[in-house]
Design a protein around this motif. Sequence first.
Motif, PDB file in Angstrom:
ATOM      1  N   PRO A  64     -27.063   7.079  44.372  1.00  0.00           N
ATOM      2  CA  PRO A  64     -26.302   8.069  45.157  1.00  0.00           C
ATOM      3  C   PRO A  64     -25.648   9.147  44.295  1.00  0.00           C
ATOM      4  CG  PRO A  64     -25.711   5.818  45.784  1.00  0.00           C
ATOM      5  CD  PRO A  64     -26.484   5.731  44.508  1.00  0.00           C
ATOM      6  N   VAL A  65     -25.440   8.861  43.029  1.00  0.00           N
ATOM      7  CA  VAL A  65     -24.791   9.802  42.112  1.00  0.00           C
ATOM      8  C   VAL A  65     -25.807  10.756  41.502  1.00  0.00           C
ATOM      9  CG1 VAL A  65     -23.411  10.011  40.013  1.00  0.00           C
ATOM     10  CG2 VAL A  65     -23.034   8.083  41.576  1.00  0.00           C
ATOM     11  N   ILE A  66     -26.965  10.228  41.129  1.00  0.00           N
ATOM     12  CA  ILE A  66     -27.963  10.983  40.362  1.00  0.00           C
ATOM     13  C   ILE A  66     -28.958  11.711  41.253  1.00  0.00           C
ATOM     14  CG2 ILE A  66     -29.778  10.806  38.610  1.00  0.00           C
ATOM     15  CD1 ILE A  66     -26.929  10.248  37.619  1.00  0.00           C
ATOM     16  N   ARG A  67     -29.396  11.062  42.313  1.00  0.00           N
ATOM     17  CA  ARG A  67     -30.442  11.631  43.158  1.00  0.00           C
ATOM     18  C   ARG A  67     -29.850  12.320  44.387  1.00  0.00           C
ATOM     19  NH1 ARG A  67     -34.808   7.129  44.320  1.00  0.00           N
ATOM     20  NH2 ARG A  67     -36.125   8.927  44.809  1.00  0.00           N
ATOM     21  N   ARG A 118     -28.968  13.204  48.200  1.00  0.00           N
ATOM     22  CA  ARG A 118     -28.520  12.262  49.231  1.00  0.00           C
ATOM     23  C   ARG A 118     -29.642  11.844  50.172  1.00  0.00           C
ATOM     24  NH1 ARG A 118     -28.277  15.153  53.817  1.00  0.00           N
ATOM     25  NH2 ARG A 118     -28.058  17.431  53.659  1.00  0.00           N
ATOM     26  N   ARG A 119     -30.717  12.646  50.264  1.00  0.00           N
ATOM     27  CA  ARG A 119     -31.842  12.294  51.135  1.00  0.00           C
ATOM     28  C   ARG A 119     -32.799  11.306  50.481  1.00  0.00           C
ATOM     29  NH1 ARG A 119     -32.823  18.570  52.189  1.00  0.00           N
ATOM     30  NH2 ARG A 119     -31.840  18.483  50.118  1.00  0.00           N
ATOM     31  N   ALA A 120     -32.636  11.103  49.169  1.00  0.00           N
ATOM     32  CA  ALA A 120     -33.436  10.097  48.470  1.00  0.00           C
ATOM     33  C   ALA A 120     -32.797   8.733  48.683  1.00  0.00           C
ATOM     34  CB  ALA A 120     -33.526  10.428  46.989  1.00  0.00           C
ATOM     35  N   GLY A 121     -33.457   7.693  48.256  1.00  0.00           N
ATOM     36  CA  GLY A 121     -32.886   6.364  48.384  1.00  0.00           C
ATOM     37  C   GLY A 121     -33.613   5.367  47.504  1.00  0.00           C
ATOM     38  N   TYR A 122     -32.871   4.467  46.928  1.00  0.00           N
ATOM     39  CA  TYR A 122     -33.447   3.446  46.047  1.00  0.00           C
ATOM     40  C   TYR A 122     -34.488   2.618  46.801  1.00  0.00           C
ATOM     41  CZ  TYR A 122     -33.416  -0.456  42.670  1.00  0.00           C
ATOM     42  OH  TYR A 122     -33.757  -1.436  41.757  1.00  0.00           O
ATOM     43  N   TYR A 123     -34.102   2.093  47.962  1.00  0.00           N
ATOM     44  CA  TYR A 123     -35.024   1.245  48.715  1.00  0.00           C
ATOM     45  C   TYR A 123     -36.053   2.065  49.477  1.00  0.00           C
ATOM     46  CZ  TYR A 123     -32.191  -2.661  47.286  1.00  0.00           C
ATOM     47  OH  TYR A 123     -31.544  -3.595  46.509  1.00  0.00           O
ATOM     48  N   LYS A 124     -35.728   3.306  49.781  1.00  0.00           N
ATOM     49  CA  LYS A 124     -36.725   4.198  50.380  1.00  0.00           C
ATOM     50  C   LYS A 124     -37.887   4.394  49.409  1.00  0.00           C
ATOM     51  CE  LYS A 124     -35.886   8.190  52.813  1.00  0.00           C
ATOM     52  NZ  LYS A 124     -35.408   9.588  52.994  1.00  0.00           N
ATOM     53  N   SER A 125     -37.565   4.577  48.127  1.00  0.00           N
ATOM     54  CA  SER A 125     -38.610   4.749  47.114  1.00  0.00           C
ATOM     55  C   SER A 125     -39.398   3.464  46.904  1.00  0.00           C
ATOM     56  CB  SER A 125     -37.992   5.215  45.791  1.00  0.00           C
ATOM     57  OG  SER A 125     -37.539   6.548  45.890  1.00  0.00           O
ATOM     58  N   LEU A 126     -38.706   2.334  46.855  1.00  0.00           N
ATOM     59  CA  LEU A 126     -39.409   1.059  46.703  1.00  0.00           C
ATOM     60  C   LEU A 126     -40.332   0.808  47.897  1.00  0.00           C
ATOM     61  CD1 LEU A 126     -36.587  -1.253  45.300  1.00  0.00           C
ATOM     62  CD2 LEU A 126     -38.565  -0.369  44.048  1.00  0.00           C
ATOM     63  N   ASP A 127     -39.879   1.146  49.094  1.00  0.00           N
ATOM     64  CA  ASP A 127     -40.718   0.954  50.282  1.00  0.00           C
ATOM     65  C   ASP A 127     -41.963   1.828  50.217  1.00  0.00           C
ATOM     66  OD1 ASP A 127     -39.053  -0.934  51.391  1.00  0.00           O
ATOM     67  OD2 ASP A 127     -38.016   0.480  52.727  1.00  0.00           O
ATOM     68  N   LEU A 128     -41.826   3.060  49.715  1.00  0.00           N
ATOM     69  CA  LEU A 128     -42.996   3.925  49.571  1.00  0.00           C
ATOM     70  C   LEU A 128     -44.023   3.291  48.642  1.00  0.00           C
ATOM     71  CD1 LEU A 128     -43.166   7.736  49.098  1.00  0.00           C
ATOM     72  CD2 LEU A 128     -44.315   6.260  47.456  1.00  0.00           C
ATOM     73  N   LEU A 129     -43.558   2.791  47.508  1.00  0.00           N
ATOM     74  CA  LEU A 129     -44.475   2.163  46.556  1.00  0.00           C
ATOM     75  C   LEU A 129     -45.149   0.930  47.158  1.00  0.00           C
ATOM     76  CD1 LEU A 129     -42.161   2.625  43.472  1.00  0.00           C
ATOM     77  CD2 LEU A 129     -44.446   3.621  43.696  1.00  0.00           C
ATOM     78  N   LYS A 130     -44.392   0.155  47.920  1.00  0.00           N
ATOM     79  CA  LYS A 130     -44.977  -1.010  48.602  1.00  0.00           C
ATOM     80  C   LYS A 130     -46.026  -0.567  49.612  1.00  0.00           C
ATOM     81  CE  LYS A 130     -40.796  -3.887  48.308  1.00  0.00           C
ATOM     82  NZ  LYS A 130     -39.672  -4.458  49.096  1.00  0.00           N
ATOM     83  N   ASN A 131     -45.737   0.529  50.325  1.00  0.00           N
ATOM     84  CA  ASN A 131     -46.664   0.996  51.357  1.00  0.00           C
ATOM     85  C   ASN A 131     -47.984   1.483  50.776  1.00  0.00           C
ATOM     86  OD1 ASN A 131     -45.290   0.442  53.744  1.00  0.00           O
ATOM     87  ND2 ASN A 131     -44.117   2.355  53.678  1.00  0.00           N
ATOM     88  N   VAL A 132     -47.949   2.056  49.564  1.00  0.00           N
ATOM     89  CA  VAL A 132     -49.205   2.464  48.936  1.00  0.00           C
ATOM     90  C   VAL A 132     -50.133   1.265  48.824  1.00  0.00           C
ATOM     91  CG1 VAL A 132     -50.307   3.388  46.866  1.00  0.00           C
ATOM     92  CG2 VAL A 132     -48.137   4.359  47.649  1.00  0.00           C
ATOM     93  N   LYS A 133     -49.621   0.163  48.324  1.00  0.00           N
ATOM     94  CA  LYS A 133     -50.438  -1.042  48.165  1.00  0.00           C
ATOM     95  C   LYS A 133     -50.798  -1.663  49.508  1.00  0.00           C
ATOM     96  CE  LYS A 133     -50.789  -1.434  43.673  1.00  0.00           C
ATOM     97  NZ  LYS A 133     -52.113  -1.263  43.029  1.00  0.00           N
ATOM     98  N   ARG A 134     -49.911  -1.512  50.483  1.00  0.00           N
ATOM     99  CA  ARG A 134     -50.206  -2.051  51.812  1.00  0.00           C
ATOM    100  C   ARG A 134     -51.365  -1.291  52.447  1.00  0.00           C
ATOM    101  NH1 ARG A 134     -48.262  -1.091  57.099  1.00  0.00           N
ATOM    102  NH2 ARG A 134     -46.751   0.466  56.373  1.00  0.00           N
TER     103      ARG A 134
END
Length: 298
Positions: free
Chosen positions: A173-176, A178-194
């Motif tokens: 929340p400090v570096i990125r 506000r529309r970004a998200g730690y788990y939003k990014s992890l979910d994207l990476l998971k979805n690629v493999k899905r």
Amino acid sequence: MQESSLEKPDWLKIRPPKTDKFQYVRNIINELGLNTICTSSKCPNYFECWDGGTVTFMILGNVCTRHCRFCSVIHGKRGEKVDPTEPERLAEAVKRLGLNYAVITSVSRDDLDDHGSQHYVDCIKTIRSSLPGVRIEVVIPDFGGRADLLLKVINAGPDVITHNLETVESLTPVIRDRRAGYYKSLDLLKNVKRFEPGIVTKSSVLLGLGENIEEIKETIKHLHESRVNILTMGQYLKPGKDCYPVQTYVSPDVFQSLKDFADSLDFSYVASGPFVRSSYRSAGYFFEEVLRKGIRGM
């Protein structure tokens, strides 16, 4: 946060270009009117990369609709007009530079209905049609968390999809933006493999932003659990006066220790060091390591 009076250590000295190749690359980029993340983000490696004839192209203009504090790319509420000739100019640059591995990133385009996903597709398909032997890596934004837009890019057939986590959970929340998200990014990476298990995935983390070792290890584990194949870790270097201040210069020994930890989790490849960046020596990672060893960490 105020920047501490840190002095750059000796291992962070930047080497200037050594051959005429640097100027050759710059001339092609300028002649074809293309943007690169190398210059827009003030990457410390771009002298070395361009001197070696490699470059990371940046599509969809030079204005990002997000404002991440680690990044010096120009930002605004709206990006530049999407140029339909860019895919052809991009393919021409790949051809003139003799690249066998093309890396394409972009600014974030929250102002577009499709977040720029169709333009990614057009760039991939144009390179594929004119240069079928070239491997393609796309470094993508989160597309607003929309899985349908991610699937469009996957279906275009890139060899590698990269999405960078950038930092640990507590600092997101400090570096990125506000529309970004730690788990939003992890979910994207998971979805690629899905959606397509055969595509190689990659993510990057910057160190020296104020995280601790245990947080970094937890982040590495989260990326492994998200089936990321390639992990890169590098030192954050403040690219502009308004960017977030460096909190720590991480020693090469610590980078090696973190690489050893990540290697124990069986990623396909881990690059860890002060000057490592997401796209640094990407072709080497892919051809020399991932293809030779096969995809692991899945």
